[in-house]
Write an enzyme that holds these catalytic residues in place. Sequence first.
Site, PDB file in Angstrom:
ATOM      1  CB  SER A  88      -0.965  -0.066   1.188  1.00 16.72           C
ATOM      2  OG  SER A  88      -2.019   0.849   1.035  1.00 16.72           O
ATOM      3  CG  ASP A 179      -1.833  16.431  15.712  1.00 17.88           C
ATOM      4  OD1 ASP A 179      -3.040  16.114  15.819  1.00 17.88           O
ATOM      5  OD2 ASP A 179      -1.129  16.781  16.672  1.00 17.88           O
ATOM      6  CG  HIS A 238      -5.575  -2.648   0.748  1.00 20.87           C
ATOM      7  ND1 HIS A 238      -4.842  -2.528  -0.412  1.00 20.87           N
ATOM      8  CD2 HIS A 238      -5.085  -1.696   1.602  1.00 20.87           C
ATOM      9  CE1 HIS A 238      -3.948  -1.551  -0.277  1.00 20.87           C
ATOM     10  NE2 HIS A 238      -4.082  -1.040   0.933  1.00 20.87           N
TER      11      HIS A 238
END
Length: 257
Positions: A88, A179, A238
Amino acid sequence: MAEILYSKIEGEGGIPMIVLHGYFGMSDNWNTFGKQMVEKGYEMHLLDLRNHGRSFHSDAWSYDVMVEDVIRYMEHYNICDAIVLGHSMGGKVAMHLATKYPTRVEKLIVADIAPRAYAPHHQDILEALNAVDFSQKPSRREVDECISARIQDFGTKQFLLKSLYWKEPDQLAFRFNLDVFNRDEHVVGEGIAEDARYDKPTLFVRGGASKYIQEKDEVSIKKHFPQAVIETIPNAGHWLHAENPQMFFELVSGFLS
């Protein structure tokens, strides 16, 4: 001095193989595969990419900086070249690495990702993670319940909860840098450069039930990676290496032998 990525190293003295996990993941996701490859004689380097796992957090987050992190890691451990496997997002890092530094990558293995750009599609996951209020000092069970209310898929939820840890005796946190992921969500979907090319043995493995590598992607895979072989694990999604670890291992070891 620049920081070195955290890694788990097993099977010292064999052919070096670097494994790069996906978005929100960590080296732990590859423990089983790593042990299997050690038995085949490889020296396994399971890395935590920046802003993931036990590696450092940084406001700088792009495929370019992640590639340089891997090169710095290789130099730190005196690895001239290695077999590189990425899943990925880690597969995108591996593609960028191989096309930018082809002499450092002996063979390339990419799990369930194509070279193209992908539109942002992790909003549900980010929403669930952002819903956890760590200032309230929740228990593991409360974090689990908060995420479960927003993510129904058991596998995805368990995968995310692997990054939950005790930052202090009474304070849980996620190991990844949420964040920065919130701020730069577009980064993970970026494609490789139009003229990027790696002309050495390459294996793409896709999940038969996954939409990440489609038939239309085969043309661009062959364009960027002329020696690419594309294999499919039937009925796997996946997380193909976790859903059918034996077939994934057999495809990889067959490609390398």
